[in-house]
Design a protein around this motif. Structure first.
Motif, PDB file in Angstrom:
ATOM      1  N   ASP A  78       2.454  -5.707  -5.346  1.00 21.33           N
ATOM      2  CA  ASP A  78       3.489  -6.642  -5.767  1.00 21.33           C
ATOM      3  C   ASP A  78       2.953  -8.073  -5.666  1.00 21.33           C
ATOM      4  O   ASP A  78       3.103  -8.729  -4.635  1.00 21.33           O
ATOM      5  CB  ASP A  78       4.711  -6.447  -4.853  1.00 21.33           C
ATOM      6  N   GLY A  79       2.276  -8.521  -6.726  1.00 19.85           N
ATOM      7  CA  GLY A  79       1.715  -9.867  -6.708  1.00 19.85           C
ATOM      8  C   GLY A  79       0.320  -9.914  -6.114  1.00 19.85           C
ATOM      9  O   GLY A  79      -0.246 -10.991  -5.924  1.00 19.85           O
ATOM     10  N   TRP A  80      -0.235  -8.772  -5.826  1.00 21.53           N
ATOM     11  CA  TRP A  80      -1.601  -8.714  -5.280  1.00 21.53           C
ATOM     12  C   TRP A  80      -2.234  -7.425  -5.776  1.00 21.53           C
ATOM     13  O   TRP A  80      -1.567  -6.603  -6.401  1.00 21.53           O
ATOM     14  CB  TRP A  80      -1.583  -8.754  -3.744  1.00 21.53           C
ATOM     15  N   ALA A  81      -3.500  -7.253  -5.508  1.00 18.76           N
ATOM     16  CA  ALA A  81      -4.172  -6.024  -5.943  1.00 18.76           C
ATOM     17  C   ALA A  81      -5.282  -5.663  -4.976  1.00 18.76           C
ATOM     18  O   ALA A  81      -5.892  -6.527  -4.328  1.00 18.76           O
ATOM     19  CB  ALA A  81      -4.749  -6.197  -7.347  1.00 18.76           C
ATOM     20  N   ILE A  82      -5.540  -4.366  -4.887  1.00 13.48           N
ATOM     21  CA  ILE A  82      -6.720  -3.867  -4.186  1.00 13.48           C
ATOM     22  C   ILE A  82      -7.882  -3.939  -5.167  1.00 13.48           C
ATOM     23  O   ILE A  82      -7.800  -3.381  -6.264  1.00 13.48           O
ATOM     24  CB  ILE A  82      -6.488  -2.417  -3.719  1.00 13.48           C
ATOM     25  N   THR A  83      -8.949  -4.618  -4.787  1.00 12.74           N
ATOM     26  CA  THR A  83     -10.118  -4.743  -5.657  1.00 12.74           C
ATOM     27  C   THR A  83     -11.376  -4.595  -4.827  1.00 12.74           C
ATOM     28  O   THR A  83     -11.406  -4.909  -3.643  1.00 12.74           O
ATOM     29  CB  THR A  83     -10.172  -6.132  -6.330  1.00 12.74           C
ATOM     30  N   ARG A  84     -12.413  -4.104  -5.450  1.00 14.55           N
ATOM     31  CA  ARG A  84     -13.789  -4.087  -4.931  1.00 14.55           C
ATOM     32  C   ARG A  84     -14.052  -3.127  -3.772  1.00 14.55           C
ATOM     33  O   ARG A  84     -15.132  -2.583  -3.670  1.00 14.55           O
ATOM     34  CB  ARG A  84     -14.237  -5.493  -4.531  1.00 14.55           C
ATOM     35  N   TRP A  85     -13.111  -2.951  -2.874  1.00 16.09           N
ATOM     36  CA  TRP A  85     -13.344  -2.108  -1.694  1.00 16.09           C
ATOM     37  C   TRP A  85     -12.024  -1.493  -1.254  1.00 16.09           C
ATOM     38  O   TRP A  85     -10.986  -2.145  -1.349  1.00 16.09           O
ATOM     39  CB  TRP A  85     -13.917  -2.964  -0.555  1.00 16.09           C
ATOM     40  N   LEU A  86     -12.096  -0.250  -0.776  1.00 19.12           N
ATOM     41  CA  LEU A  86     -10.900   0.353  -0.194  1.00 19.12           C
ATOM     42  C   LEU A  86     -11.299   1.290   0.935  1.00 19.12           C
ATOM     43  O   LEU A  86     -12.009   2.281   0.719  1.00 19.12           O
ATOM     44  CB  LEU A  86     -10.104   1.115  -1.258  1.00 19.12           C
ATOM     45  N   ASP A  87     -10.848   0.950   2.148  1.00 25.01           N
ATOM     46  CA  ASP A  87     -10.990   1.853   3.293  1.00 25.01           C
ATOM     47  C   ASP A  87      -9.745   2.720   3.377  1.00 25.01           C
ATOM     48  O   ASP A  87      -8.619   2.204   3.356  1.00 25.01           O
ATOM     49  CB  ASP A  87     -11.121   1.041   4.598  1.00 25.01           C
ATOM     50  N   HIS A  88      -9.966   4.031   3.477  1.00 19.05           N
ATOM     51  CA  HIS A  88      -8.850   4.955   3.702  1.00 19.05           C
ATOM     52  C   HIS A  88      -8.767   5.207   5.205  1.00 19.05           C
ATOM     53  O   HIS A  88      -9.768   5.553   5.830  1.00 19.05           O
ATOM     54  CB  HIS A  88      -9.094   6.268   2.961  1.00 19.05           C
ATOM     55  N   LEU A  89      -7.587   5.032   5.769  1.00 23.57           N
ATOM     56  CA  LEU A  89      -7.441   5.163   7.219  1.00 23.57           C
ATOM     57  C   LEU A  89      -6.661   6.420   7.600  1.00 23.57           C
ATOM     58  O   LEU A  89      -5.733   6.814   6.894  1.00 23.57           O
ATOM     59  CB  LEU A  89      -6.704   3.939   7.779  1.00 23.57           C
ATOM     60  N   GLU A  90      -7.068   6.988   8.707  1.00 22.55           N
ATOM     61  CA  GLU A  90      -6.201   7.939   9.406  1.00 22.55           C
ATOM     62  C   GLU A  90      -5.568   7.168  10.539  1.00 22.55           C
ATOM     63  O   GLU A  90      -6.264   6.777  11.486  1.00 22.55           O
ATOM     64  CB  GLU A  90      -7.019   9.093   9.984  1.00 22.55           C
ATOM     65  N   SER A  91      -4.291   6.949  10.454  1.00 25.64           N
ATOM     66  CA  SER A  91      -3.682   6.056  11.424  1.00 25.64           C
ATOM     67  C   SER A  91      -2.168   6.221  11.413  1.00 25.64           C
ATOM     68  O   SER A  91      -1.566   6.538  10.388  1.00 25.64           O
ATOM     69  CB  SER A  91      -4.032   4.597  11.078  1.00 25.64           C
ATOM     70  N   ASP A  92      -1.567   5.991  12.559  1.00 27.95           N
ATOM     71  CA  ASP A  92      -0.107   5.954  12.639  1.00 27.95           C
ATOM     72  C   ASP A  92       0.413   4.545  12.464  1.00 27.95           C
ATOM     73  O   ASP A  92       1.610   4.287  12.596  1.00 27.95           O
ATOM     74  CB  ASP A  92       0.357   6.495  14.003  1.00 27.95           C
ATOM     75  N   ALA A  93      -0.500   3.590  12.192  1.00 33.88           N
ATOM     76  CA  ALA A  93      -0.060   2.207  12.042  1.00 33.88           C
ATOM     77  C   ALA A  93       0.883   2.086  10.848  1.00 33.88           C
ATOM     78  O   ALA A  93       0.936   2.959   9.976  1.00 33.88           O
ATOM     79  CB  ALA A  93      -1.274   1.295  11.853  1.00 33.88           C
ATOM     80  N   GLU A  94       1.603   0.965  10.846  1.00 31.79           N
ATOM     81  CA  GLU A  94       2.541   0.698   9.751  1.00 31.79           C
ATOM     82  C   GLU A  94       1.766   0.380   8.468  1.00 31.79           C
ATOM     83  O   GLU A  94       0.766  -0.322   8.505  1.00 31.79           O
ATOM     84  CB  GLU A  94       3.408  -0.513  10.149  1.00 31.79           C
ATOM     85  N   ARG A  95       2.245   0.907   7.330  1.00 42.40           N
ATOM     86  CA  ARG A  95       1.622   0.619   6.042  1.00 42.40           C
ATOM     87  C   ARG A  95       2.321  -0.617   5.478  1.00 42.40           C
ATOM     88  O   ARG A  95       3.354  -0.517   4.831  1.00 42.40           O
ATOM     89  CB  ARG A  95       1.801   1.815   5.105  1.00 42.40           C
TER      90      ARG A  95
END
Ligand SMILES: [Zn+2]
Ligand SMILES: [Zn+2]
Ligand SMILES: [Zn+2]
Lengths: 648, 648, 648
Positions: A533-550
């Motif tokens: 929403d007004g931003w984008a994922i570009t160039r790099w993406l780490d996929h996490l295993e985590s209970d943290a808030e998205r």
């Protein structure tokens, strides 16, 4: 803050010197750097010294009330020395000798040249170490300029083996640390280890990292030898070295630790043209430079200096000669750059150079004077800056007295060595991740310090690790006790100190402050995005295993930002809108009063003073949120304009 | 079809091995490739062998019911060997030695290294040749990887002279064959002949072609020595080698002839990023790979295998580390790639690698397991594929039982050597002409085999020569007796075996089947076209003197396609719409039931089974024209979806 | 004007020669160039000569009435000679030997090869110097082709030191002239001076300039030795050399001075593809070449010839083999190119080559005949041109009789050496500034001569110095007495003869005719402009201190053109609209009747004849302003059409 200038008396008739010195003083200049390329004039033949002219030059400057910063001439050994020791030169990655004919034609690892560098340094120091005019020394000139830190010479190979033996003690330890079982790369002794260049395909990244560390250590040791001589023979004088821009081949934190003061050479227009800026930036800021170039380095090198003492020893005064294209600064920019250094706490801004040379490699590089000795446009701006400095200092507020701490970026030179060795995606660089993150913080009007791992973080409301693959011992613990907001960027904690993957995967030690494992990383070519929403994922993406808030999730379900307690993890490259959103949220949570600035306007707070700089070629008003008493300028900043407000 | 995996026990504690083996078996894996980079562990010092760990590893795998594919370790000679024979390394085109520090640091022509390669192969074969677990051998690893086939070493120069002397007998014959009278390039003896690199400007193309043939022969001979040892000492086992993608530096038809089975290493995402695909394809198929990458190589390498036995020995299971950008596959793609290999008749699909390494060059290359040993996404897809294979095989139809022959493409490796030496236009490559022609045939739903000149053509309805400059003896006669449709592409028949122009001009020997002479050829820069009706002439145009029918004529009168009896001549580059039109007309004339497929969908017929693959990231329905009983999947294929129909 | 052709009898059976010669004569050809690559056939072993075949070939040509132009074969020394003196080859900037295998594998400075070149020249001249068929000699072939003028060999280094010693007498004079005090680059003797390559960063531009001058002098001296032998042994014959296109590595004015005639090799389509033309030009003129390529070189090389005698010794007759893409000429272009050379005063147009070779490097280079001996399209156009020439000459007007002088461009080869060494902005080249200025003058329908500094300017109405950094002694005085209009382009007068800045700054000596100092110069990246009224400042901007009139001022106040009396100073790069406006104003002030021509049409006036050439692929009418009697063609010029008008 003082003004200075770089001067080459050996290029001009002696008859001019006194008038030059007077003219400098009239302009408001009080410091002059000389001597750093003059070896062939000081020692025209092996062992025969000609000090007369330099004695005279120093005397003339002294008589005009100017303090002298004297450079050791080790960046330009004369031809007779190279002919004595033809193997003293560096060797490039392709195996070619990098010969005489310009400058920096030496290998940091060559024992013979190290001895000669000590000899000439000693000669300079013995002659002028106690001269009352000499108040500071510069070691050499721009270590690493023209890609000279890394040498693939025989001398480097031998020294590297010693360095490895010191670090790893046994060859088995090295084999194990580097994972040399892979592809049968195991060695039986240190004498079997070669340099990592000219392998069939890429060498082991651990091999490269060790070689980068070694190469950096060689620079620091080379410099150390000069520092020791100068401290011994020139007591009471400061020693500094001049760093370059966007340059990481040696560890400036290590170098800074042994100096009294870190200086740097600021060429915003050349840097804009030559480095990784967008075509739009290169067009819009063609005569100003990107608005974060100078400030980023001010804040970076202040963080490299042992006691926070720093300055600009070479300030661009007009067009330069070395970029692909060389435009002239917008009128006002030389003054703006000068005062921006003041706002960030510089003790000196020194212009390069006094007078444009008539000959040789830099004849197209502007000075404060034209080649014919008349005033170039930069001279008037320097004089104006001198008056402005007096006015600001007269306001009763010393910019450097009371640092305003808001955000700290943690950067290590090793980060860049890791990403340069293993980018894993196109043009992905830790240094530039730091730069783009810095830009987004600055657009919020925040003061940003760039510090080494281990720096005391008290007083900061926010800490950012834009891309820190190797997390030094103790940093995770330090961050665990930090109560402000933290942003961790991609690849942070993804490597051990020996360039392998941590047993617990990334975030490695940072899992102590953020409960996540990176299960997979991917790099994305330009044009491949996940829109949010007004931003984008570009160039790099780490996929996490985590209970943290998205916290930020793209339309197709990818997580750009995770949040757990006071820590955010930016899972994509930390630049542009996505970093802007993350930075704004963190600043808000940190209780910082962000002031979103108009495009191209920048703010630096120093004590009760707020400095505003307009990098645009059009006038722009200071945002209403910023109020105070005008110390300098007006609320409507003209193109290249400056204002200083005093908070009441 | 079986599933396998590549495994490096030497990278992990012995304590893990048994659990790893069990885990593989549970996943449906029955084959494991090991040992191919382990020389330094097997022979840590000259002549001292340490077999213990490898004995153990093989035993553990055997105990878990896994068949072992054992690789000879000649791609990674240890440092002590290189130090014994420093001239064993290859030399690059610029004359630089390609040293130790990664892999493939040897020259195929070095007699000393050939001897050492034989020695270690014999040692492996003596130890394990009759081990019940060992069911197949791999010679070396990826001949040619990192551009290592062509070496400009002294060893290569001497061997080349011998090779020339064998081929030409007299130096006059060589001078005459090459046309060395041109530019006074005549030699007086074979000892005067140097390698073609480092000439002032381009060397004689005949010189290059001879050197390319020689270089390929050296690979085949190097391999032959290992094959002979293995056949002698390991009776009853198969010998294979693993080929790469889009790679032509040695003649795979020649190599395949001496192997039991040709395997290849399939990395669709890396290949998409690194090879000549459009920006649109690189964006649209970023997580799938272009839909013809895998199939093209399946069909190509099946055609290289002596008895048609082939497989995938390295299958990409997730992001790789070696492309410019390294995205993750779309969920489902690992399964899709696996089943597509089955549809094309593979006997094995083996994933590379079991577990992502913690260290060294490939630490960012995914495995079926993550570096911490937990399942990576590829593992579940491999298990799913195993179940799918069982289901398909349970349908009573064996995919490989009854080959469905429709179109044959005739490709020779020499074609690519000719166009690489003399492209005559930008980026014009015979290999890629074959690929783009293949794509247009496949978009019509046709089964395509890619065969060597001389292959029996019975059973095919259509034969395509996308770009075959050198026409081997007998081929024209064979084609003259072929009653199906023929398409001849540009430059075909334009060169003699010695890289000169045929006396009768192009089409040379093919004039026997197509009555035309190419009077002039031109190459066209991008953007220069001759527009036709829904197609265009681009990049290349052969002008013909011919009475053949002008089947496709551009608006400005240029002929894109000529037709005479059952033969068409495509006078422009065989790609895009113009090739689509020509292929469709020929298929129609051949009586083939073309099924134009939606963008990104592909079909492969095997016996009574029709396999459908959806490479798009959106779901798509199977065309109505295709009917049958659903063996697997639904008529609406999801992203990365697969369906198998059984014709009733 | 005569027609000729390049012929290689050694490539074809002797049985063909007589028929070939007859065929040439029938086509209207009267001159044949032979022998220039035939060393290995003339001297197959050291000292053993085989003249028989060449005697025969000359005889056959003579018998057919053809005059022979005989080339010395020094561009292609045979392998046995290179093996005798392996260090005779040139060395490239990276230090690599440039070996045998193609052509031009020699260093101009190698004394041994100079001796051998003299020996073979003498052998040729002794044999054929007085042969009645031989009417002209060509020395060597295309000096400098494949970047061979500049060699970094040991031989070059030694010769350079001698050259420096001759020029500067003392090393102090050299140090002072070059400004070697800068960066401690001072030498103690000439023996310390190395070549400027492989320095760490750029060497002193004065060092480069001296090396460029030296390298050019070596070519001239090499050629001189052959000229002297030929003049002595072949009295009454002309000696020429064949220059290339867009090539400046040696000073063609110097070479031309010692020749009877300057010829050049005209390949408009190859040049368009390979040189600095816009993508639009490369598309629009893909089959014609940019309309100024041929004419520019005609006018340039006419200005290099001692007595104005010049010609085209190699004329493209169809597609070539050496450009990135190689299209075929539009029908009519071979004729057009031929007649355009006539209009500019050529004495010969000779096609390259008679028959397309079957083998070796140039097998894809068209000839007048196809490889199978049948007519290629160029043959008919040559025959047509022959008829046209007769018709024009029959009109009673000899094109060369009465030169029409309008505008003169002053160009020096040193200009290009200066801008290549120190471009200061992207792609800024003096040669191309001359080309783009020439284009704008030609679009006005003007006759343009391109002359060396010092040429008599009487008769011209206008003189243009598009970019002349070094102003030779006397030129300013000469221009001061010139009463026509003068245009001075950027960077003119900005350098001394030793590549330093003049004490009085640019315009240096030209301040005698234009009262201005350049206070600052800037280069602008693409996209950065200052817009004027229908024109723009792009790429470069000189800021002047001057009382001259500001003739063209941009919307933001920058001055593109200054004017003082009869002199204009173009302060931006002399190309495109801004140069068009300046040229039109100057032409008007000069009283020249400019005739703005339609896009792609060009005009050349010769005596009373006006030649019109349509380079467009569509027909275009001659402008109404041009009237006269039609000698050839119609007022509506077809694509590639020609018309000749006679002024009444
Ligand atoms: Zn520098
Ligand atoms: Zn590989
Ligand atoms: Zn040439």
């Amino acid at each position: 803050m003082r003004l200075g200038v770089c001067y080459y008396p050996e290029h001009w008739p002696q008859a001019n010197w006194a008038a030059d010195a007077r003219h400098m003083a009239e302009t408001g200049i009080t410091r002059v750097r000389i001597g750093e390329f003059a070896w062939s004039r000081v020692e025209p033949e092996p062992g025969r010294f000609d000090w007369g002219w330099l004695d005279k030059a120093i005397e003339v400057l002294h008589d005009a009330g100017l303090g002298v910063i004297l450079g050791t001439p080790t960046a330009t050994p004369p031809k007779w020395l190279v002919d004595q020791m033809p193997d003293m030169v560096a060797v490039d990655e392709q195996g070619r000798k990098r010969g005489f004919g310009s400058r920096r034609h030496y290998c940091f690892s060559h024992p013979g040249y190290r001895e000669q560098a000590g000899r000439i340094t000693r000669a300079y120091a013995e002659r002028y170490g106690n001269h009352p005019a000499v108040i500071m020394w510069q070691t050499d000139n721009e270590y690493g300029c023209h890609d000279t830190v890394i040498s693939y010479s025989d001398a480097a190979r031998l020294a590297f083996r010693d360095w490895l033996s010191d670090r790893y003690k046994t060859i088995d330890a090295l084999n194990s640390a580097w994972g040399n079982v892979f592809w049968s790369m195991e060695y039986r002794s240190f004498d079997e280890v070669d340099l990592p260049n000219l392998a069939v395909t890429e060498a082991n990244p651990a091999h490269w990292l060790a070689f980068r560390r070694f190469s950096s250590d060689q620079v620091v040791a080379f410099d150390r030898a000069q520092v020791d001589i100068l401290r011994q023979l020139s007591p009471g004088r400061d020693v500094m070295h001049n760093a370059m821009g966007f340059y990481t081949d040696y560890d400036h934190h290590d170098l800074g630790r042994q100096l009294d003061c870190v200086m740097w050479d600021s060429y915003p227009l050349g840097f804009l043209e030559m480095f990784r800026f967008s075509d739009a930036d290169k067009r819009d800021y063609v005569r100003q430079g990107h608005p974060d170039i100078a400030a980023f380095h001010h804040d970076l090198y202040r963080g490299c200096a042992a006691d926070g003492r720093w300055g600009v020893i070479e300030q661009q005064p007009g067009p330069v000669n070395w970029a692909r294209n060389n435009p002239a600064p917008l009128p006002g920019m030389v003054r703006l750059w000068t005062l921006e250094a003041m706002a960030h706490g510089a003790e000196l801004v020194s212009y390069f150079r006094w007078r444009q040379a008539l000959f040789a490699q830099e004849q197209m590089h502007a000075g404060l004077l034209r080649p014919d000795g008349k005033a170039a446009p930069g001279l008037g701006e320097a004089a104006q800056a001198s008056a402005d400095i007096a006015a600001i200092q007269g306001s009763g507020e010393l910019p450097n007295a009371e640092p305003v701490k808001e955000a700290a970026i943690i950067f290590s030179y090793e980060s860049e060595w890791v990403t340069a060795t293993q980018p894993q995606g196109e043009d992905l660089s830790a240094l530039w991740a730091n730069f783009t993150a810095y830009t987004q913080l600055r657009k919020l009007g925040l003061n940003v310090d760039i510090v080494a791992p281990g720096t005391d973080l008290s007083g900061y409301a926010m800490v950012v690790l834009p891309c820190l693959p190797i997390v030094a011992d103790g940093l995770a613990e330090q961050l665990a006790s930090f109560s402000g907001q933290i942003i961790i960027g991609p690849r942070s904690g993804s490597k051990t100190a020996e360039f392998s993957i941590p047993d617990n995967l990334a975030l490695g030690p940072l899992q102590a402050i953020f409960p996540a494992q990176v299960s997979r990383s991917e790099s994305l070519r330009a044009g491949v995005t996940h829109q949010g929403d007004g931003w984008a994922i570009t160039r790099w993406l780490d996929h996490l295993e985590s209970d943290a808030e998205r916290e930020l999730v793209s339309d197709d379900g990818m997580v750009a930002c995770w949040k757990s307690a006071n820590v955010r993890y930016c899972a994509t490259w930390p630049e542009g809108e996505v970093m802007a959103v993350i930075a704004a949220r963190a600043a808000h949570d940190a209780g910082l009063a962000a002031v979103p600035l108009p495009e191209g306007m920048r703010l630096r707070k120093a004590g009760k003073l707020s400095f505003l700089f307009n990098y645009r070629a059009e006038s722009q008003a200071i945002p209403e949120a910023l109020q105070g008493q005008m110390v300098l300028g007006d609320r409507l900043l003209p193109a290249a304009g400056i204002a200083v407000l005093r908070t009441v």
